[in-house]
Design a protein around this motif. Structure first.
Motif, PDB file in Angstrom:
ATOM      1  N   PRO A  59     100.881  27.347  39.836  1.00  0.00           N
ATOM      2  CA  PRO A  59     100.496  26.111  40.531  1.00  0.00           C
ATOM      3  C   PRO A  59     100.178  24.977  39.557  1.00  0.00           C
ATOM      4  N   HIS A  60     100.525  23.776  39.950  1.00  0.00           N
ATOM      5  CA  HIS A  60     100.302  22.583  39.126  1.00  0.00           C
ATOM      6  C   HIS A  60      98.838  22.461  38.719  1.00  0.00           C
ATOM      7  N   GLU A  61      97.940  22.725  39.645  1.00  0.00           N
ATOM      8  CA  GLU A  61      96.514  22.583  39.373  1.00  0.00           C
ATOM      9  C   GLU A  61      96.061  23.518  38.254  1.00  0.00           C
ATOM     10  N   GLN A  62      96.620  24.709  38.229  1.00  0.00           N
ATOM     11  CA  GLN A  62      96.262  25.683  37.186  1.00  0.00           C
ATOM     12  C   GLN A  62      96.779  25.214  35.830  1.00  0.00           C
ATOM     13  N   VAL A  63      98.002  24.739  35.793  1.00  0.00           N
ATOM     14  CA  VAL A  63      98.575  24.245  34.540  1.00  0.00           C
ATOM     15  C   VAL A  63      97.756  23.063  34.027  1.00  0.00           C
ATOM     16  N   ARG A  64      97.401  22.154  34.928  1.00  0.00           N
ATOM     17  CA  ARG A  64      96.603  20.982  34.547  1.00  0.00           C
ATOM     18  C   ARG A  64      95.242  21.408  33.994  1.00  0.00           C
ATOM     19  N   ALA A  65      94.578  22.320  34.672  1.00  0.00           N
ATOM     20  CA  ALA A  65      93.261  22.785  34.223  1.00  0.00           C
ATOM     21  C   ALA A  65      93.366  23.445  32.851  1.00  0.00           C
ATOM     22  N   ASP A  66      94.397  24.256  32.656  1.00  0.00           N
ATOM     23  CA  ASP A  66      94.599  24.915  31.354  1.00  0.00           C
ATOM     24  C   ASP A  66      94.812  23.888  30.244  1.00  0.00           C
ATOM     25  N   LEU A  67      95.619  22.866  30.527  1.00  0.00           N
ATOM     26  CA  LEU A  67      95.879  21.837  29.523  1.00  0.00           C
ATOM     27  C   LEU A  67      94.616  21.041  29.198  1.00  0.00           C
ATOM     28  N   LEU A  68      93.829  20.713  30.213  1.00  0.00           N
ATOM     29  CA  LEU A  68      92.582  19.975  29.976  1.00  0.00           C
ATOM     30  C   LEU A  68      91.606  20.800  29.134  1.00  0.00           C
ATOM     31  N   ARG A  69      91.521  22.101  29.392  1.00  0.00           N
ATOM     32  CA  ARG A  69      90.664  22.970  28.585  1.00  0.00           C
ATOM     33  C   ARG A  69      91.139  23.010  27.143  1.00  0.00           C
TER      34      ARG A  69
END
Length: 57
Positions: free
Chosen positions: A35-45
């Motif tokens: 999911p896009h949200e998971q990829v985004r959260a991983d990148l922000l971390r």
């Protein structure tokens, strides 16, 4: 009246073919989608971690 055949921009055509191949490859990938949200959260971390490392914290 003379009609000219439009010239195909070779770079655009090459880019179109590469994009078409990438889409076909992605569609053929049998792995589950992330999911896009998971990829985004991983990148922000990861960005936060790298910023802290740069700051020496």
């Amino acid at each position: 009246m003379i009609r000219t055949v439009p010239q195909i921009d070779l770079e655009l055509e090459a880019e179109r073919r590469l994009l078409e191949a990438a889409v076909a490859e992605a569609r053929a990938d049998l792995r589950p989608a992330v999911p896009h949200e998971q990829v985004r959260a991983d990148l922000l971390r990861e960005i936060k971690r790298l910023n802290l490392a740069i700051a020496g914290l």
